[in-house]
Design an enzyme around this catalytic site. Structure first.
Site, short mmCIF file in Angstrom:
data_model
loop_
_atom_site.label_atom_id
_atom_site.label_comp_id
_atom_site.label_asym_id
_atom_site.label_seq_id
_atom_site.Cartn_x
_atom_site.Cartn_y
_atom_site.Cartn_z
N MET A 1 -70.57 9.59 -13.87
CA MET A 1 -70.96 9.27 -15.24
C MET A 1 -69.85 8.50 -15.94
SD MET A 1 -73.39 12.25 -16.78
CE MET A 1 -72.09 13.39 -17.21
N ALA B 1 -65.91 7.39 -17.17
CA ALA B 1 -64.68 8.03 -17.64
C ALA B 1 -63.89 8.49 -16.43
CB ALA B 1 -64.99 9.18 -18.60
N ASP C 1 -58.63 10.43 -11.26
CA ASP C 1 -58.25 10.37 -9.86
C ASP C 1 -59.18 11.19 -8.97
OD1 ASP C 1 -56.23 9.06 -8.20
OD2 ASP C 1 -55.68 11.08 -7.58
N GLY C 2 -59.88 12.16 -9.55
CA GLY C 2 -60.87 12.88 -8.76
C GLY C 2 -61.98 11.97 -8.28
N HIS C 3 -62.49 11.12 -9.16
CA HIS C 3 -63.51 10.15 -8.76
C HIS C 3 -62.95 9.17 -7.74
CE1 HIS C 3 -64.82 11.14 -13.02
NE2 HIS C 3 -65.92 11.40 -12.34
N GLY D 1 -67.62 15.62 -5.73
CA GLY D 1 -66.51 16.56 -5.83
C GLY D 1 -67.00 17.99 -5.76
N LYS E 1 -65.74 20.37 -7.39
CA LYS E 1 -65.50 21.07 -8.64
C LYS E 1 -66.79 21.66 -9.20
CE LYS E 1 -64.49 18.79 -12.47
NZ LYS E 1 -65.46 19.22 -13.50
N GLN F 1 -73.75 22.21 -8.46
CA GLN F 1 -74.40 20.91 -8.40
C GLN F 1 -74.52 20.43 -6.95
OE1 GLN F 1 -73.58 17.31 -11.08
NE2 GLN F 1 -72.26 16.88 -9.33
N MET G 1 -59.19 18.27 -12.47
CA MET G 1 -59.42 17.04 -13.20
C MET G 1 -60.87 16.97 -13.68
SD MET G 1 -57.31 14.04 -11.25
CE MET G 1 -55.51 14.12 -11.17
#
Length: 284
Positions: free
Chosen positions: A29, A31, A34-36, A146, A148, A152, A187
């Site tokens: 989405m 924004a 570093d995770g993306h 991810g 996290k 999902q 993150m």
């Protein structure tokens, strides 16, 4: 990097990519952090051409949630993706994703219930619907998410299995370990909502979770440990805890005692204007 806003040009561009390499999709989405970008790097390690989608999906936001406030930084995000060697940025308009008269919905029972499914009614219907559309639009060989948001990931894999998706098949929907800040906070784009004081306090969430995991792995009573975890999170500066639960890592069944199967400690808590989620593995 090609930036595409409409479906037909997207499909043409992806068809060209597919002649040279498998195609990986990284849905986001925006924004980006570093995770993306770690998801992009993981896709490239696998020799794939990479498509990143950026779409703030209104269907997964409930009433009084942060749809309007959610950060939209397309120019910045585009520069980050280009620097990572992304092949296509798919940035559809709301009209391209949900044309006039759009009336379909995907609901995944079981794994979507409880946790964020309870505290954010309709959220996972919105997630499943938009991700299924992204899969049909891009037809990726693999898709990366991810870990996290563990629930999902479970919802998306179940959807792919139940609907017999082949691009990607459920086993090609890959979870990538959570990327954390130096102090351990996961993150998240929503971390940007926090003041300096709130950000300093937010580290109490992963710290308290690690303490709880050590207790559970050491044989402590699970309900008592989870109650202590909630108290620790609030004492650390969070204003409330939506949930703090021990779940089976695969089917997400609630666990009140330690299991012989892989487990996850899954938490959502509110601090300042942000609702932060996290999860960590618990050893059998």
């Amino acid at each position: 990097m090609q930036t595409v806003h409409a479906l037909d040009p997207l499909r043409n561009a992806v068809s060209e990519l597919r002649t040279a390499a498998p195609v990986a999709l990284v849905p986001t989405m925006g924004a980006l952090h570093d995770g993306h970008l770690t998801l992009v790097r993981e896709a490239k390690k696998r020799g794939a051409a990479v498509v990143v989608s950026i779409f703030v999906n209104p269907l997964q936001f409930g009433a009084n949630e942060d749809l309007d406030a959610y950060p939209r930084q397309l120019a910045r995000d585009s520069a980050l993706l280009e620097a990572e060697g992304v092949d296509i940025l798919w940035a559809p308009t709301a009209e391209a994703m949900y044309p006039a008269g759009f009336a379909s919905n995907i609901s995944v029972a079981g794994v979507s219930e409880g946790l964020c499914g309870a505290s954010r009614p309709g959220h996972f219907d919105g997630v499943a619907t938009v991700v299924c559309k992204l899969f049909n639009q891009v037809m990726p060989d693999i898709a990366l998410f991810g870990e996290k948001d563990w629930q999902q990931l479970a919802v998306i894999r179940r959807m792919a299995r139940d609907l017999d998706l082949t691009r990607p098949a459920a086993d090609a929907i890959l979870g990538v370990p959570t990327v954390r800040e130096a102090d351990g906070l996961a993150m998240s784009s929503r971390n940007a909502y926090l003041s300096a004081e709130e950000r300093a306090a937010a580290v109490s969430l992963p710290t308290a979770m690690r303490t709880a995991i050590a207790a559970i792995e050491g044989g402590a009573d699970v309900p008592a440990t989870l109650a202590a975890l909630e108290a620790d999170i609030v004492a650390g500066g969070f204003r409330s805890v939506d949930y703090a639960e021990l779940r089976d890592a695969d089917d997400l069944k609630v666990l009140n005692t330690r299991s012989h199967r892989p487990m996850r400690l899954i938490v959502a808590a509110r601090i300042g204007p942000a609702r932060l989620i996290d999860n960590m593995a618990v050893n059998p």
